[in-house]
Design a protein around this motif. Structure first.
Motif, short mmCIF file in Angstrom:
data_model
loop_
_atom_site.label_atom_id
_atom_site.label_comp_id
_atom_site.label_asym_id
_atom_site.label_seq_id
_atom_site.Cartn_x
_atom_site.Cartn_y
_atom_site.Cartn_z
N THR A 21 0.82 -1.21 0.00
CA THR A 21 0.00 0.00 0.00
C THR A 21 0.86 1.26 0.00
N TYR A 66 -3.09 7.89 -0.07
CA TYR A 66 -3.27 8.15 -1.49
C TYR A 66 -1.95 7.92 -2.20
N SER A 67 -1.92 6.94 -3.04
CA SER A 67 -0.71 6.60 -3.79
C SER A 67 -0.47 7.62 -4.90
N HIS A 70 -2.97 7.20 -7.55
CA HIS A 70 -4.26 7.79 -7.21
C HIS A 70 -4.27 9.29 -7.55
N THR A 73 -4.44 9.80 -11.36
CA THR A 73 -5.81 9.57 -11.85
C THR A 73 -6.71 10.75 -11.48
N PHE A 74 -6.60 11.22 -10.25
CA PHE A 74 -7.40 12.36 -9.79
C PHE A 74 -7.15 13.59 -10.68
N ILE A 169 -7.49 16.65 -2.89
CA ILE A 169 -7.93 15.28 -3.14
C ILE A 169 -8.83 14.76 -2.03
#
Length: 175
Positions: A21, A66-67, A70, A73-74, A169
């Motif tokens: 993660t 939040y990777s 992520h 993509t956001f 985010i």
């Protein structure tokens, strides 16, 4: 013996899950997280508490971390939300005003990569304009960080009216 094996499997699975993660956490600054690293970290706690701590940390990271992927993509989704994204981002003044920490700089580097890929613009190469001002950061919790960053900037800004966009985010309910 079966209960002990199940316990060890769960522990191994949690160590793997946690390290996976947060694998990209501070990428390039610190070594990539591994199950062995997480194991060394959790061993600082009492043996009886370790599995409970691992379960909770795994849950917390899975729901709040939040990777890099992520964020990409956001940003990918939000860059095209404007009716004319090219014109909006070409005219936008991306604020780099955070006084404490490095999170905004890292986030803006990710944002710029997506912006270049999506519409071919590098906001750092664009001259200041009369377009909207955009403050980008990872999260709004109490609002204190954003307020502390924006107030000095607003006091120095030479216009009476500012079209300010804040893009985060994550937002805490009380923020």
């Amino acid at each position: 013996l079966r209960g002990r094996m199940s316990f060890m499997n769960e522990r191994s699975n949690l160590l793997e899950s946690i390290s996976t993660t947060i694998k990209d956490y501070r990428s390039g600054e610190v070594p990539e997280s591994t199950p062995d690293h997480v194991e060394r970290w959790v061993k600082q706690f009492d043996t009886d508490a370790q599995i409970h701590i691992l379960r909770e940390i795994d849950h917390i990271f899975k729901t709040t971390y939040y990777s890099k992927a992520h964020f990409l993509t956001f940003f990918d989704e939000h860059i095209n939300k404007e009716s004319d994204p090219y014109d909006f981002w070409r005219r936008a003044n991306i604020l780099e005003i955070q006084k404490k920490g490095n999170s905004q700089r890292e986030i803006l580097n990710l944002f710029e990569k997506v912006l270049k890929k999506q519409i071919g613009i590098s906001f750092r190469e664009m001259p200041p304009s009369d377009g909207p001002c955009v403050y980008i950061d990872d999260a709004l919790f109490t609002g204190a960080r954003i307020k502390d960053d924006l107030l000095p900037w607003i006091e120095k800004y030479d216009q009476d009216i500012v079209n300010l966009h804040i893009l985060v985010i994550a937002v805490h309910r009380l923020g």
